[in-house]
Design an enzyme around this catalytic site. Structure first.
Site, PDB file in Angstrom:
ATOM      1  N   LYS A  13     -36.512 -48.476 -16.339  1.00  0.00           N
ATOM      2  CA  LYS A  13     -35.978 -48.140 -17.659  1.00  0.00           C
ATOM      3  C   LYS A  13     -34.950 -47.003 -17.610  1.00  0.00           C
ATOM      4  CE  LYS A  13     -39.377 -46.919 -20.195  1.00  0.00           C
ATOM      5  NZ  LYS A  13     -39.116 -45.579 -20.698  1.00  0.00           N
ATOM      6  N   ARG A  85     -43.421 -44.381 -28.466  1.00  0.00           N
ATOM      7  CA  ARG A  85     -44.421 -44.673 -27.442  1.00  0.00           C
ATOM      8  C   ARG A  85     -45.709 -45.228 -28.043  1.00  0.00           C
ATOM      9  NH1 ARG A  85     -42.051 -42.409 -22.852  1.00  0.00           N
ATOM     10  NH2 ARG A  85     -43.528 -42.058 -21.179  1.00  0.00           N
ATOM     11  N   ARG A 124     -41.807 -43.296  -5.724  1.00  0.00           N
ATOM     12  CA  ARG A 124     -41.066 -42.273  -6.436  1.00  0.00           C
ATOM     13  C   ARG A 124     -41.700 -40.916  -6.191  1.00  0.00           C
ATOM     14  NH1 ARG A 124     -39.725 -43.869 -12.559  1.00  0.00           N
ATOM     15  NH2 ARG A 124     -41.471 -42.546 -13.068  1.00  0.00           N
ATOM     16  N   ARG A 126     -41.588 -37.884  -8.412  1.00  0.00           N
ATOM     17  CA  ARG A 126     -41.414 -36.904  -9.472  1.00  0.00           C
ATOM     18  C   ARG A 126     -42.670 -36.069  -9.571  1.00  0.00           C
ATOM     19  NH1 ARG A 126     -39.642 -39.872 -14.781  1.00  0.00           N
ATOM     20  NH2 ARG A 126     -41.733 -39.283 -15.430  1.00  0.00           N
ATOM     21  N   ARG A 137     -50.744 -43.250 -16.651  1.00  0.00           N
ATOM     22  CA  ARG A 137     -49.541 -43.601 -17.424  1.00  0.00           C
ATOM     23  C   ARG A 137     -49.505 -45.104 -17.690  1.00  0.00           C
ATOM     24  NH1 ARG A 137     -44.500 -41.911 -14.710  1.00  0.00           N
ATOM     25  NH2 ARG A 137     -43.521 -41.689 -16.710  1.00  0.00           N
TER      26      ARG A 137
HETATM   27  P1  AMP Z   1     -40.992 -40.486 -19.422  1.00  0.00           P
HETATM   28  O1  AMP Z   1     -39.935 -39.793 -18.642  1.00  0.00           O
HETATM   29  O2  AMP Z   1     -40.438 -41.188 -20.637  1.00  0.00           O
HETATM   30  O3  AMP Z   1     -41.819 -41.402 -18.586  1.00  0.00           O
HETATM   31  O4  AMP Z   1     -41.975 -39.366 -19.995  1.00  0.00           O
HETATM   32  C1  AMP Z   1     -42.690 -38.495 -19.154  1.00  0.00           C
HETATM   33  C2  AMP Z   1     -43.892 -37.930 -19.918  1.00  0.00           C
HETATM   34  O5  AMP Z   1     -43.437 -37.229 -21.086  1.00  0.00           O
HETATM   35  C3  AMP Z   1     -44.856 -38.989 -20.448  1.00  0.00           C
HETATM   36  O6  AMP Z   1     -45.809 -39.367 -19.465  1.00  0.00           O
HETATM   37  C4  AMP Z   1     -45.480 -38.258 -21.616  1.00  0.00           C
HETATM   38  O7  AMP Z   1     -46.439 -37.315 -21.202  1.00  0.00           O
HETATM   39  C5  AMP Z   1     -44.303 -37.487 -22.183  1.00  0.00           C
HETATM   40  N1  AMP Z   1     -43.556 -38.267 -23.203  1.00  0.00           N
HETATM   41  C6  AMP Z   1     -42.290 -38.747 -23.117  1.00  0.00           C
HETATM   42  N2  AMP Z   1     -41.930 -39.393 -24.228  1.00  0.00           N
HETATM   43  C7  AMP Z   1     -43.009 -39.333 -25.050  1.00  0.00           C
HETATM   44  C8  AMP Z   1     -43.276 -39.830 -26.357  1.00  0.00           C
HETATM   45  N3  AMP Z   1     -42.379 -40.538 -27.057  1.00  0.00           N
HETATM   46  N4  AMP Z   1     -44.502 -39.555 -26.893  1.00  0.00           N
HETATM   47  C9  AMP Z   1     -45.424 -38.835 -26.226  1.00  0.00           C
HETATM   48  N5  AMP Z   1     -45.242 -38.355 -24.995  1.00  0.00           N
HETATM   49  C10 AMP Z   1     -44.043 -38.600 -24.397  1.00  0.00           C
END
Ligand code: AMP
Length: 180
Positions: A13, A85, A124, A126, A137
């Protein structure tokens, strides 16, 4: 153009989002990026969010909705990435947009098999990618985020794209869907 990019963690994504915004001239709005920035800037919001992110849980809705709300004035041509989300966030986004006379045009759902997702995520590196976090996740995605597929399907906005293949192949598919 207001679009959402949906897909499980590890579906590619983030990579695709960067190519899409470049090609279509959209603003990339990633709540994950905004949260990581808050963490590295050590703001109060970042410090509060870090524990959720480290364990692969969702940060509370009011926090991420607030982050999007702050950027409402920038919302014209946007690709939302990692937001919404869950259903609550999707309803909040619809309301926020309605309040400024806008609505989402399309939602791209990037499909990837569990196997592919696990393989990509374990390759990955990170900070929030430990095995426990990755598994959590994926679980959180299935429980909370996957129901958005039906939500947007019911609105007639969902466009499904096969996320398997090279980055270029997937990007071509997304472009064809978004431009059709
Ligand atoms: P991502 O880079 O989008 O995978 O986000 C990394 C982490 O940030 C996720 O595992 C969540 O802990 C938090 N996060 C990102 N976007 C959201 C969202 N829309 N709602 C809640 N937590 C989020």
């Amino acid at each position: 153009m207001l679009a959402v990019l949906l897909g499980p963690p590890g579906s590619g994504k983030g990579t695709q989002a960067q190519s899409i915004v470049k090609k279509l001239g959209l603003t990339h709005l990633s709540t994950g990026d905004l949260l990581r920035k808050a963490v590295s800037d050590q703001t109060k919001l970042g410090l509060d969010a870090k524990g959720y992110m480290d364990s692969g849980e969702l940060v509370p809705d009011e926090v991420v909705i607030g982050l999007i709300q702050e950027r409402l004035s920038e919302i014209k041509d946007v690709l939302f990435d990692g937001f919404p989300r869950n259903i609550e966030q999707a309803v909040a986004l619809d309301k926020m947009l309605e309040g400024i006379g806008l609505s989402l045009d399309q939602v791209i759902n990037l499909l990837a098999s569990d196997e592919e997702v696990l393989q990509r995520l374990s390759a990955r590196n990170r900070e929030d990618d430990t095995i426990e976090t990755v598994e959590n996740r994926i679980r959180v995605y299935k429980d909370q985020t996957a129901p958005l597929v039906d939500y947007y399907q019911a609105q007639g906005k969902l466009r499904t794209v096969d996320g398997m293949g090279t980055v270029e192949e997937v990007f071509d598919r997304i472009c064809r869907e978004m431009e059709s």
